[in-house]
Design an enzyme around this catalytic site. Sequence first.
Site, PDB file in Angstrom:
ATOM      1  N   CYS A  80      31.761  39.328  46.704  1.00 23.34           N
ATOM      2  CA  CYS A  80      31.502  39.561  48.134  1.00 23.34           C
ATOM      3  C   CYS A  80      29.997  39.561  48.379  1.00 23.34           C
ATOM      4  O   CYS A  80      29.444  38.627  48.928  1.00 23.34           O
ATOM      5  CB  CYS A  80      32.083  40.904  48.572  1.00 23.34           C
ATOM      6  SG  CYS A  80      33.809  41.080  48.219  1.00 23.34           S
TER       7      CYS A  80
HETATM    8  N1  SAJ Z   1      25.017  47.434  43.768  1.00 19.38           N
HETATM    9  C1  SAJ Z   1      23.746  47.916  43.474  1.00 19.38           C
HETATM   10  N2  SAJ Z   1      23.257  48.968  44.179  1.00 19.38           N
HETATM   11  C2  SAJ Z   1      23.985  49.564  45.179  1.00 19.38           C
HETATM   12  C3  SAJ Z   1      25.276  49.053  45.472  1.00 19.38           C
HETATM   13  C4  SAJ Z   1      25.769  47.997  44.758  1.00 19.38           C
HETATM   14  O1  SAJ Z   1      23.074  47.390  42.579  1.00 19.38           O
HETATM   15  O2  SAJ Z   1      23.503  50.515  45.779  1.00 19.38           O
HETATM   16  C5  SAJ Z   1      25.532  46.296  43.012  1.00 19.38           C
HETATM   17  C6  SAJ Z   1      26.788  46.658  42.267  1.00 19.38           C
HETATM   18  O3  SAJ Z   1      26.473  47.124  40.969  1.00 19.38           O
HETATM   19  C7  SAJ Z   1      27.532  45.316  42.215  1.00 19.38           C
HETATM   20  C8  SAJ Z   1      27.111  44.643  43.502  1.00 19.38           C
HETATM   21  O4  SAJ Z   1      25.907  45.285  43.924  1.00 19.38           O
HETATM   22  O5  SAJ Z   1      27.082  44.548  41.121  1.00 19.38           O
HETATM   23  C9  SAJ Z   1      28.148  44.738  44.606  1.00 19.38           C
HETATM   24  O6  SAJ Z   1      28.526  46.082  44.667  1.00 19.38           O
HETATM   25  P1  SAJ Z   1      29.370  46.679  45.942  1.00 19.38           P
HETATM   26  O7  SAJ Z   1      29.389  48.161  45.767  1.00 19.38           O
HETATM   27  O8  SAJ Z   1      28.835  46.150  47.202  1.00 19.38           O
HETATM   28  O9  SAJ Z   1      30.829  46.208  45.662  1.00 19.38           O
HETATM   29  P2  SAJ Z   1      31.604  44.896  46.057  1.00 19.38           P
HETATM   30  O10 SAJ Z   1      30.852  43.660  45.728  1.00 19.38           O
HETATM   31  O11 SAJ Z   1      32.959  45.076  45.486  1.00 19.38           O
HETATM   32  O12 SAJ Z   1      31.660  44.956  47.636  1.00 19.38           O
HETATM   33  C10 SAJ Z   1      32.850  45.345  48.246  1.00 19.38           C
HETATM   34  C11 SAJ Z   1      32.716  44.850  49.660  1.00 19.38           C
HETATM   35  N3  SAJ Z   1      34.019  44.873  50.292  1.00 19.38           N
HETATM   36  C12 SAJ Z   1      34.352  43.804  51.045  1.00 19.38           C
HETATM   37  O13 SAJ Z   1      33.641  42.841  51.192  1.00 19.38           O
HETATM   38  C13 SAJ Z   1      35.662  43.881  51.721  1.00 19.38           C
HETATM   39  C14 SAJ Z   1      31.740  45.702  50.449  1.00 19.38           C
HETATM   40  O14 SAJ Z   1      31.845  45.390  51.850  1.00 19.38           O
HETATM   41  C15 SAJ Z   1      32.034  47.159  50.271  1.00 19.38           C
HETATM   42  O15 SAJ Z   1      31.090  47.924  51.021  1.00 19.38           O
HETATM   43  C16 SAJ Z   1      31.894  47.473  48.794  1.00 19.38           C
HETATM   44  O16 SAJ Z   1      32.960  46.758  48.133  1.00 19.38           O
HETATM   45  C17 SAJ Z   1      32.029  48.946  48.510  1.00 19.38           C
HETATM   46  O17 SAJ Z   1      31.539  49.742  49.348  1.00 19.38           O
HETATM   47  O18 SAJ Z   1      32.522  49.283  47.426  1.00 19.38           O
END
Ligand code: SAJ
Length: 443
Positions: free
Chosen positions: A273
Amino acid sequence: MKSKDAFLKKAKNKQLVICVIGLGYVGLPLAEAYTRQGIKVIGYDINPVRIEQMKAGKSGMLHIADERVAKMIDSGLFEPSADENVLASADALLICVPTPLDEHHNPDLSYVISTCHKLKTHLRPGQIVILESTTYPGTTEQIMTPILEESGLVAGEDFAMAYSPEREDPGNAHYETSTIPKLVGADSEAEREMADATYRDIVKTVLVPNTRVAEAAKLTENIFRWVNIGLVNELKMVFDKMNIDVWEVIKAADSKPFGYMAFYPGPGVGGHCIRIDPYYLTWKAREHGVSTRFIELAGEVNIQMPRHVIGRLMEELNIRQKKALAGSKILLAGMAYKPDIDDMRESPSMELLDLLKKNGAHVDYLDSYVPEIPPNHEYPQYAGLKSIKWDEEVIASYDAVLVATDHTDVDYKRLTELAPLIVDSRNISRFVPEKLRDKIAKV
Ligand code: SAJ
């Protein structure tokens, strides 16, 4: 919109027949949400293996228990099928197929397009077609509708079109399909009413004026994360130089009850995503002659994080162990792209693994959620590599452990006692007593 009233009447009586197209991490929970409300759902997927799994009551995904699928089947309301003739029998067709990037990092709508070409031969008056996959603004109107109108039917008159972005977050313990408000956008009042009626029985809907707003909103949600992650990654590099612990800084800033939202630095951005969605907007913006320098700059910061982390590992090995990375034994802790899930897609850990090997290190990895690296297109050479098992003698034999994903099933205190050096990109030192922290280099 012809037959809108008939559609709304069926919806009111919970008699709509829903067809979810694509039974992956988005489609399957969506189908389940309908069966839980006693509404009939056809689960259409082009992969017959997937259909057989469903019929056998198997989910095929770690974060969805088989029992949930078995319950859907036992309800008699869920009909998995690979037969495209089922498409005509549904009232609402919800498209949940992948929207990845191609090898040039450009949007790849091939799954959406092929689904529309298949659908147009079965489309009938009175149906509604709703895309859920994340995509750039204009996809519903400019790409899907012209293909579907090759059926001879007219969108907005004979059949309805809408866009409702999926907001699935696999493994999220706090939110699930039926508790995540659902944006619903359509380009006419009648189509908005029909789209709203399609979802209203399973989830709270949020109506937006048209498909473009809904398409843009989903991208905005994820680009918001992308740029904020880029910001904290840059702050990490700045504060490291000032010998300031960025994790403490974020924790302090997070004490502000308004106007701030904590994001955390890491070794890069993975997932299907956040890592992908920004490129859908930057690509489309170019068509309109608009630059997206800010979004792309965040990308430059995020994309170079694996190289930054490896550079810091080299420094720490050199200073603390008087060793070069080449020839050193390194354990990479964490292969999945975020904690406590098995998803590997776009995981920065794969780039870390590749950089370690290219720099001559002897590398193993530890990840109980990823026992073996699956076949993948970016690093096919590492498919089949297996995680080591937790063995204290083995753990102690590495020159350094590089923590890339902070799975909560690892005993970081014990890991720090055993390994001579921990290079920590996820602040796992928060799990380690003060007296051991001098063995941890935060990067
Ligand atoms: N990450 C960081 N720092 C942060 C947050 C994330 O480095 O503060 C990294 C994570 O380790 C990962 C990547 O970014 O490698 C993405 O992390 P994510 O927490 O955004 O998780 P995703 O990619 O699964 O995003 C999904 C998304 N859901 C949808 O698109 C429907 C996002 O909108 C959600 O907000 C997110 O999950 C969530 O909150 O878990």
